[in-house]
Design a protein around this motif. Structure first.
Motif, PDB file in Angstrom:
ATOM      1  N   TYR A 108       0.822  -1.215   0.000  1.00  0.00           N
ATOM      2  CA  TYR A 108       0.000   0.000   0.000  1.00  0.00           C
ATOM      3  C   TYR A 108       0.853   1.262   0.000  1.00  0.00           C
ATOM      4  N   ILE A 109       1.957   1.232   0.745  1.00  0.00           N
ATOM      5  CA  ILE A 109       2.825   2.414   0.783  1.00  0.00           C
ATOM      6  C   ILE A 109       3.432   2.673  -0.596  1.00  0.00           C
ATOM      7  N   GLY A 110       3.947   1.619  -1.220  1.00  0.00           N
ATOM      8  CA  GLY A 110       4.554   1.771  -2.542  1.00  0.00           C
ATOM      9  C   GLY A 110       3.555   2.229  -3.579  1.00  0.00           C
ATOM     10  N   SER A 111       2.350   1.661  -3.566  1.00  0.00           N
ATOM     11  CA  SER A 111       1.322   2.053  -4.533  1.00  0.00           C
ATOM     12  C   SER A 111       0.940   3.515  -4.358  1.00  0.00           C
ATOM     13  N   THR A 112       0.834   3.955  -3.112  1.00  0.00           N
ATOM     14  CA  THR A 112       0.398   5.323  -2.837  1.00  0.00           C
ATOM     15  C   THR A 112       1.425   6.348  -3.304  1.00  0.00           C
ATOM     16  N   PHE A 113       2.679   6.155  -2.950  1.00  0.00           N
ATOM     17  CA  PHE A 113       3.703   7.133  -3.337  1.00  0.00           C
ATOM     18  C   PHE A 113       3.975   7.082  -4.843  1.00  0.00           C
ATOM     19  N   PHE A 114       3.945   5.903  -5.425  1.00  0.00           N
ATOM     20  CA  PHE A 114       4.135   5.776  -6.867  1.00  0.00           C
ATOM     21  C   PHE A 114       3.004   6.485  -7.602  1.00  0.00           C
ATOM     22  N   GLY A 115       1.773   6.272  -7.130  1.00  0.00           N
ATOM     23  CA  GLY A 115       0.644   6.974  -7.727  1.00  0.00           C
ATOM     24  C   GLY A 115       0.746   8.471  -7.537  1.00  0.00           C
ATOM     25  N   GLY A 116       1.286   8.899  -6.383  1.00  0.00           N
ATOM     26  CA  GLY A 116       1.449  10.327  -6.139  1.00  0.00           C
ATOM     27  C   GLY A 116       2.347  10.997  -7.165  1.00  0.00           C
ATOM     28  N   LEU A 117       3.382  10.289  -7.607  1.00  0.00           N
ATOM     29  CA  LEU A 117       4.272  10.845  -8.638  1.00  0.00           C
ATOM     30  C   LEU A 117       3.525  11.041  -9.948  1.00  0.00           C
ATOM     31  N   PHE A 118       2.646  10.110 -10.285  1.00  0.00           N
ATOM     32  CA  PHE A 118       1.860  10.262 -11.506  1.00  0.00           C
ATOM     33  C   PHE A 118       0.821  11.370 -11.355  1.00  0.00           C
ATOM     34  N   VAL A 119       0.263  11.519 -10.161  1.00  0.00           N
ATOM     35  CA  VAL A 119      -0.669  12.625  -9.917  1.00  0.00           C
ATOM     36  C   VAL A 119       0.062  13.952 -10.072  1.00  0.00           C
ATOM     37  N   LEU A 120       1.282  14.018  -9.601  1.00  0.00           N
ATOM     38  CA  LEU A 120       2.085  15.232  -9.728  1.00  0.00           C
ATOM     39  C   LEU A 120       2.309  15.592 -11.192  1.00  0.00           C
ATOM     40  N   ALA A 121       2.353  14.575 -12.051  1.00  0.00           N
ATOM     41  CA  ALA A 121       2.560  14.818 -13.483  1.00  0.00           C
ATOM     42  C   ALA A 121       1.403  15.585 -14.103  1.00  0.00           C
ATOM     43  N   ALA A 122       0.232  15.562 -13.474  1.00  0.00           N
ATOM     44  CA  ALA A 122      -0.917  16.279 -14.021  1.00  0.00           C
ATOM     45  C   ALA A 122      -0.746  17.787 -13.917  1.00  0.00           C
ATOM     46  N   TRP A 123       0.180  18.240 -13.080  1.00  0.00           N
ATOM     47  CA  TRP A 123       0.346  19.678 -12.852  1.00  0.00           C
ATOM     48  C   TRP A 123       1.374  20.294 -13.783  1.00  0.00           C
ATOM     49  N   HIS A 124       2.150  19.454 -14.477  1.00  0.00           N
ATOM     50  CA  HIS A 124       3.166  20.010 -15.374  1.00  0.00           C
ATOM     51  C   HIS A 124       3.462  19.005 -16.488  1.00  0.00           C
ATOM     52  N   THR A 125       3.476  19.484 -17.713  1.00  0.00           N
ATOM     53  CA  THR A 125       3.686  18.616 -18.871  1.00  0.00           C
ATOM     54  C   THR A 125       5.062  17.980 -18.857  1.00  0.00           C
ATOM     55  N   ILE A 233      -1.547  11.252   1.797  1.00  0.00           N
ATOM     56  CA  ILE A 233      -0.450  11.340   0.829  1.00  0.00           C
ATOM     57  C   ILE A 233      -0.907  12.042  -0.450  1.00  0.00           C
ATOM     58  N   LEU A 234      -2.115  11.728  -0.904  1.00  0.00           N
ATOM     59  CA  LEU A 234      -2.652  12.392  -2.093  1.00  0.00           C
ATOM     60  C   LEU A 234      -2.761  13.895  -1.862  1.00  0.00           C
ATOM     61  N   THR A 235      -3.240  14.285  -0.691  1.00  0.00           N
ATOM     62  CA  THR A 235      -3.345  15.708  -0.365  1.00  0.00           C
ATOM     63  C   THR A 235      -1.975  16.374  -0.399  1.00  0.00           C
ATOM     64  N   GLY A 236      -0.970  15.684   0.104  1.00  0.00           N
ATOM     65  CA  GLY A 236       0.382  16.228   0.084  1.00  0.00           C
ATOM     66  C   GLY A 236       0.888  16.463  -1.333  1.00  0.00           C
ATOM     67  N   PHE A 237       0.666  15.502  -2.214  1.00  0.00           N
ATOM     68  CA  PHE A 237       1.121  15.660  -3.598  1.00  0.00           C
ATOM     69  C   PHE A 237       0.321  16.740  -4.325  1.00  0.00           C
TER      70      PHE A 237
END
Length: 284
Positions: A108-125, A233-237
Motif C-alpha cells: 500500500y505504501i509503494g502504490s500510494t507514493f508511486f501513484g502520487g508521482l503520476f498525480v504530480l505529473a498532471a500539474w506540469h507537462t 499522501i494524495l493531499t500532500g502531492f
C-alpha cells in the motif's frame, strides 16, 4: 498668519494576498478530474466486460503493488517463493521469512507514493513526459506473466495512445493520462478491499492479511486506516503540485519544449530493450 490646510490622510487599500496554496483556475479543474476519475475507475475496475478494457492498466497497477512486496521481502532477508498478477483475481506474493508486517505494508505504501508521482505529473507537462517513459516500460513488463491475446492487443493500444499523446497540443493529453494512472495507484486499497469484501475475489486484500497478522484489529479498521493514509499522501502531492507548478499554460509548454532529447533517447532505448526481452522470452 493662517496655516495651510492639512490634507486628510489617504485611505490605505489592502490587497488580499494570493497564497501559494490557492489553486489557479486551471489547477481547480485537476481537483475535480481527480474525483471524477476515482468514481469512473471504481466502476471500470469491477463491471463485467467493461473491466476487460482496462486490463493493461490494472496489470500495471497490481504489478507495481506486488513488486513492492517482493522488494520489501528481499530487503528484509526473506525469500520470494511465488508472485502472481491477474487483472480479475488480483495479485499475490508469497514470501518466506523476512519481516511480515513490513513486507505487507510495502504494498500500500509503494502504490500510494508511486501513484502520487503520476498525480504530480498532471500539474506540469514536463513531469508528465518523464513519467510517460515509466508507464511505457511498465505496461509491457506484466506481459511476461500474462499473455492473454486481448490483453496484448489492449497493451499495444495503450502504448499507441501514450506515443500519440506526445504530439497532440504540446503533449497536454499526457497530463490526464498520467493522472488516470496516478489515481488508480493511489487508491489501490479501495479497489483491493472492494474486490475482497464485495466481489469475493480469490486473493485476499492486504487489509485482510493485516487482520490475520494482528488478530485484535479487524480488517475494516485496517482498511479505514490505509484509506486515510492514501488520502493524506494524495493531499500532500496535490498541495505540492499547486505550490510548485503555479505557472501559465504557455510557460508550461515552453518549459516542456526544452525537454532534454538525450533523456528521451535513453528512455526510448529502455523501452525497446524491454520489448525485445519480452519477444525473446519463450512463450508457454
Amino acid at each position: 498668519m493662517s496655516l495651510p490646510p492639512v490634507a486628510p490622510p489617504m485611505p490605505t487599500v489592502t490587497k488580499t494576498p494570493i497564497t501559494t496554496i490557492t489553486p489557479s483556475n486551471d489547477q481547480v479543474v485537476i481537483l475535480y478530474v481527480i474525483i471524477a476519475m476515482a468514481v469512473i475507475i471504481f466502476g471500470f475496475w469491477n463491471v463485467p466486460i467493461v473491466r476487460n478494457l482496462i486490463n493493461p492498466l490494472k496489470l500495471f497497477t497490481i504489478g507495481w503493488h506486488e513488486l513492492c512486496h517482493v522488494c520489501a521481502g528481499i530487503l528484509t532477508g526473506g525469500r520470494v517463493l511465488k508472485m502472481t498478477i491477474d487483472p480479475h483475481v488480483g495479485g499475490a506474493t508469497i514470501v518466506e521469512g523476512g519481516r511480515p508486517w513490513l513486507i505487507l505494508s510495502a504494498g500500500y505504501i509503494g502504490s500510494t507514493f508511486f501513484g502520487g508521482l503520476f498525480v504530480l505529473a498532471a500539474w506540469h507537462t514536463l513531469v508528465a513526459k518523464i513519467m510517460s517513459f515509466v508507464l511505457g516500460v511498465g505496461l509491457f513488463l506484466p506481459l511476461v506473466l500474462v499473455r492473454d491475446k486481448l490483453t496484448i492487443l489492449l497493451t499495444a493500444m495503450y502504448e499507441g495512445l501514450l506515443v500519440g499523446f506526445w504530439f497532440i497540443d504540446h503533449a497536454q493529453p499526457l497530463r490526464w493520462y498520467c493522472l488516470l494512472i496516478g489515481v488508480m495507484n493511489v487508491f489501490f486499497v479501495v479497489w483491493d478491499v472492494a474486490d475482497d469484501r464485495f466481489f469475493h475475489k480469490t486473493n485476499d486484500s492486504d487489509a485482510t492479511q493485516f487482520s490475520l497478522l494482528f488478530p485484535r484489529i479487524g480488517a475494516h479498521v485496517w482498511a479505514v486506516f490505509w484509506v486515510f493514509f492514501e488520502l493524506a499522501i494524495l493531499t500532500g502531492f496535490v498541495l505540492l503540485g499547486i505550490t510548485v507548478f503555479k505557472i501559465s499554460l504557455d510557460q508550461m509548454n515552453a518549459q516542456a519544449g526544452k525537454y532534454c532529447p538525450l533523456v528521451a533517447y535513453s528512455c526510448s532505448r529502455l523501452i525497446c530493450s524491454s520489448v525485445s526481452a519480452y519477444m525473446t522470452t519463450p512463450h508457454e
